[in-house]
Design a protein around this motif. Sequence first.
Motif, PDB file in Angstrom:
ATOM      1  N   MET A   1     -14.069  45.754 -69.459  1.00 41.85           N
ATOM      2  CA  MET A   1     -12.995  46.700 -69.191  1.00 41.85           C
ATOM      3  C   MET A   1     -13.543  48.123 -69.114  1.00 41.85           C
ATOM      4  SD  MET A   1      -9.886  47.602 -71.753  1.00 41.85           S
ATOM      5  CE  MET A   1      -9.681  45.857 -72.069  1.00 41.85           C
ATOM      6  N   CYS A   2     -14.432  48.454 -70.009  1.00 42.72           N
ATOM      7  CA  CYS A   2     -15.021  49.799 -70.023  1.00 42.72           C
ATOM      8  C   CYS A   2     -15.872  50.027 -68.783  1.00 42.72           C
ATOM      9  CB  CYS A   2     -15.854  49.973 -71.291  1.00 42.72           C
ATOM     10  SG  CYS A   2     -16.755  51.521 -71.394  1.00 42.72           S
ATOM     11  N   ILE A   3     -16.645  49.026 -68.373  1.00 38.78           N
ATOM     12  CA  ILE A   3     -17.512  49.172 -67.197  1.00 38.78           C
ATOM     13  C   ILE A   3     -16.678  49.412 -65.946  1.00 38.78           C
ATOM     14  CG2 ILE A   3     -19.108  47.921 -65.703  1.00 38.78           C
ATOM     15  CD1 ILE A   3     -20.262  46.624 -68.212  1.00 38.78           C
ATOM     16  N   ARG A   4     -15.591  48.682 -65.792  1.00 39.95           N
ATOM     17  CA  ARG A   4     -14.730  48.881 -64.622  1.00 39.95           C
ATOM     18  C   ARG A   4     -14.041  50.244 -64.656  1.00 39.95           C
ATOM     19  NH1 ARG A   4     -15.489  43.601 -65.036  1.00 39.95           N
ATOM     20  NH2 ARG A   4     -15.123  42.248 -63.229  1.00 39.95           N
ATOM     21  N   SER A   5     -13.631  50.668 -65.838  1.00 41.66           N
ATOM     22  CA  SER A   5     -13.022  51.998 -65.949  1.00 41.66           C
ATOM     23  C   SER A   5     -14.027  53.086 -65.608  1.00 41.66           C
ATOM     24  CB  SER A   5     -12.480  52.201 -67.367  1.00 41.66           C
ATOM     25  OG  SER A   5     -11.479  51.255 -67.686  1.00 41.66           O
ATOM     26  N   CYS A   6     -15.269  52.902 -66.033  1.00 47.58           N
ATOM     27  CA  CYS A   6     -16.316  53.881 -65.731  1.00 47.58           C
ATOM     28  C   CYS A   6     -16.545  53.971 -64.229  1.00 47.58           C
ATOM     29  CB  CYS A   6     -17.607  53.500 -66.457  1.00 47.58           C
ATOM     30  SG  CYS A   6     -19.014  54.584 -66.125  1.00 47.58           S
ATOM     31  N   PHE A   7     -16.604  52.827 -63.548  1.00 45.27           N
ATOM     32  CA  PHE A   7     -16.798  52.851 -62.098  1.00 45.27           C
ATOM     33  C   PHE A   7     -15.613  53.510 -61.400  1.00 45.27           C
ATOM     34  CE2 PHE A   7     -16.154  50.975 -57.910  1.00 45.27           C
ATOM     35  CZ  PHE A   7     -17.382  51.230 -57.309  1.00 45.27           C
ATOM     36  N   GLN A   8     -14.396  53.227 -61.864  1.00 45.75           N
ATOM     37  CA  GLN A   8     -13.221  53.804 -61.219  1.00 45.75           C
ATOM     38  C   GLN A   8     -13.193  55.325 -61.361  1.00 45.75           C
ATOM     39  OE1 GLN A   8     -11.353  53.003 -58.892  1.00 45.75           O
ATOM     40  NE2 GLN A   8      -9.389  52.206 -59.598  1.00 45.75           N
ATOM     41  N   HIS A   9     -13.573  55.834 -62.525  1.00 47.32           N
ATOM     42  CA  HIS A   9     -13.607  57.287 -62.716  1.00 47.32           C
ATOM     43  C   HIS A   9     -14.646  57.927 -61.795  1.00 47.32           C
ATOM     44  CE1 HIS A   9     -10.744  57.696 -65.950  1.00 47.32           C
ATOM     45  NE2 HIS A   9     -11.348  56.758 -66.666  1.00 47.32           N
ATOM     46  N   ASN A  10     -15.797  57.289 -61.647  1.00 46.71           N
ATOM     47  CA  ASN A  10     -16.813  57.817 -60.731  1.00 46.71           C
ATOM     48  C   ASN A  10     -16.349  57.726 -59.281  1.00 46.71           C
ATOM     49  OD1 ASN A  10     -19.661  58.434 -62.115  1.00 46.71           O
ATOM     50  ND2 ASN A  10     -18.683  56.762 -63.229  1.00 46.71           N
ATOM     51  N   MET A  11     -15.585  56.678 -58.985  1.00 45.53           N
ATOM     52  CA  MET A  11     -15.058  56.530 -57.632  1.00 45.53           C
ATOM     53  C   MET A  11     -14.097  57.674 -57.298  1.00 45.53           C
ATOM     54  SD  MET A  11     -15.080  54.392 -54.999  1.00 45.53           S
ATOM     55  CE  MET A  11     -14.113  54.190 -53.496  1.00 45.53           C
ATOM     56  N   VAL A  12     -13.223  58.004 -58.220  1.00 45.94           N
ATOM     57  CA  VAL A  12     -12.277  59.090 -57.983  1.00 45.94           C
ATOM     58  C   VAL A  12     -13.004  60.423 -57.883  1.00 45.94           C
ATOM     59  CG1 VAL A  12     -10.305  60.322 -58.971  1.00 45.94           C
ATOM     60  CG2 VAL A  12     -10.399  57.830 -59.087  1.00 45.94           C
ATOM     61  N   GLU A  13     -14.005  60.606 -58.701  1.00 51.66           N
ATOM     62  CA  GLU A  13     -14.735  61.876 -58.703  1.00 51.66           C
ATOM     63  C   GLU A  13     -15.574  62.063 -57.447  1.00 51.66           C
ATOM     64  OE1 GLU A  13     -18.073  64.195 -61.458  1.00 51.66           O
ATOM     65  OE2 GLU A  13     -17.197  62.294 -62.120  1.00 51.66           O
ATOM     66  N   ARG A  14     -16.239  60.997 -56.997  1.00 53.05           N
ATOM     67  CA  ARG A  14     -17.154  61.109 -55.862  1.00 53.05           C
ATOM     68  C   ARG A  14     -16.450  60.941 -54.521  1.00 53.05           C
ATOM     69  NH1 ARG A  14     -22.469  59.367 -57.432  1.00 53.05           N
ATOM     70  NH2 ARG A  14     -22.913  59.022 -55.217  1.00 53.05           N
TER      71      ARG A  14
END
Length: 653
Positions: A417-430
């Motif tokens: 769950m944490c790994i997917r949340s981390c990727f999603q935050h980077n996706m929104v930022e980038r």
Amino acid sequence: MGTEPRVSAVAPAGGDAARGAQDGSTKAGKMPEGEKMRQCKQGAEQQQKEDEQEGLIEFYGSYQELFQFFCSNTTIHGAIRLVCSKKNKMKTAFWSVLFFLTFSLMYWQFGILYREYFSYPVNLNLNLSSDRLTFPAVTLCTLNPYRYSAIRKKLDELDQITHQTLLDLYDYNMSLARSDWSTLSTRKRSSRSLLHHVQRHPLRRQKRDNLVSLPENSPSVDKNDWKIGFVLCSEDNKDCFHQAYSSGVDAVREWYSFHYINILAQMPDAKALDESDFENFIYACRFNEATCDKANYTHFHHPLYGNCYTFNDNSSSLWTSSLPGINNGLSLVVRTEQNDFIPLLSTVTGARVMVHDQNEPAFMDDGGFNVRPGIETSISMRKEVTVRLGGSYSDCTEDGSDVPVQNLYSSRYTEQMCIRSCFQHNMVERCGCAYYFYPLPAGAEYCDYMKHIAWGYCYYKLLAEFKADVLGCFHKCRKPCKMTEYQLSAGYSRWPSAVSEDWVFYMLSQQNKYNITSKRNGVAKVNIFFEEWNYKTNGESPAFTVVTLLSQFGNQWSLWFGSSVLSVMELAELILDFIAITFILAFRWLRSHKTHSPPGPHPCSQDNTAFPDETLGLSAPHRFTVEAVVTMLPSYNSLEPHGPSRDGEMGHE
């Protein structure tokens, strides 16, 4: 005269000896005894008594005296050899080297023990417990992406574009209605049309390292020399990302899925659509010989796996297994025939099942497996609980509150769950938008090439960095300190059998109004149960505690010196005495340098001739031996003064 016996007497130098010298001087000089003299004698006797008494705190006069006393009286083995062999310099040097070498080796071992202690090792404890077990949550998906009525028109358009693409690349003619394609070919290619964006990301053939477009009338080539993929370019087309596959099936499915996600993202409430039909997918549901109802499951839609149902996810009324075995678990009969599925997105048939703990999301890509049609799949489970030590012993987290990643899921913390949340935050930022498969962060929107033209280019570039751990998500997300896992093993058998399939399918058609078109591929049965009543708990305990460290220190100290805790206290006393003597000597040295004038005369020392040894005797408190010659007393008649001549006669005799 007769024999002269010798008597040895030990007297303090500053006491009786000085007093004897004083008496002799008094008699010799016939000095009068005054009041002042008596006071001085009384003071000297009082000082003698004080010197003979042991003080509360005494220090040695030199470092040599300190070390000599320590080596002679300590219980540390080998220390006495440093002073008992002082007359033999070779032995003294040998024992000194051996003593300090032993000390060095012991403290080297101490360093190893310190390093092991601060590495925080753990012991693994295995416990087997027997108790009534809480049944886990079970998620079952149809493997049938549903054609929602709200997006059916766009999906039909995408199918027509894919049909033409396969026809151009592989000369394969899909069995699709040509009437819709004629309408599509005459439609204007506006910037917001699906055809415009699909043609912006077309499928292309790749020959080894070079990506080239396939000409319309190209000659036939050896298909083993080509790869198929698609190109995703930045918004200004200055940089492109080549996504190639060795399998044409994988390339077409990934390309179709990319455009399918864009269609779903255009529907703001696509995830909220509920067009599930539980009775048309689950034909029979029983747990512990009791029938299931709608209160025992929840529903959600997965973009790739279709309608999914999670059983026993309600924390208010959880199932418990009183006995192990197939009759005390969950039994399901599910439909595996796919009528409304999307053939270019889902290439398998059957169902997908996953067993997980309550209050944890079902990541079907990670832990699920497929159930074959026409087969009874019996899944036995073993529960396993892992409890890790937190803090310095392991890099785990209790609830994820100390992890530098905001959790986008509403369930309990897990590492995935944490790994997917981390990727999603980077996706929104980038990329400026969110990936459709993961939860939506606050204030963000899902990626759609109608609004975000180059999001596909950004996504695949970011995905490559994510897999290479450039984003650091795998380091930021830590394992939970307590987690529950289920070890699964599956067995398969044909269901229904050849002799019973007629009446089984007849009963299903009567009860569930199922129109049987493919008996063998139409249904499947799933049994999920506990294999045994025992469950395993893997716990951790500190392997090196403070008590263990002190015990190891004691072992090393006993090995090298054969001593105990009191010997350590003796060594500590030596160090403290050494420091105290150093301070005393330093204080005396500073005091002697500050005092420039000699001290005044002692009040009892006006007549130094009368008491020549008084000051010297009092200033040097050491012992000596006085040998006195005792002669026989002469007779009464012979008591008369003796002169020098008489002394000479006696010496002659």
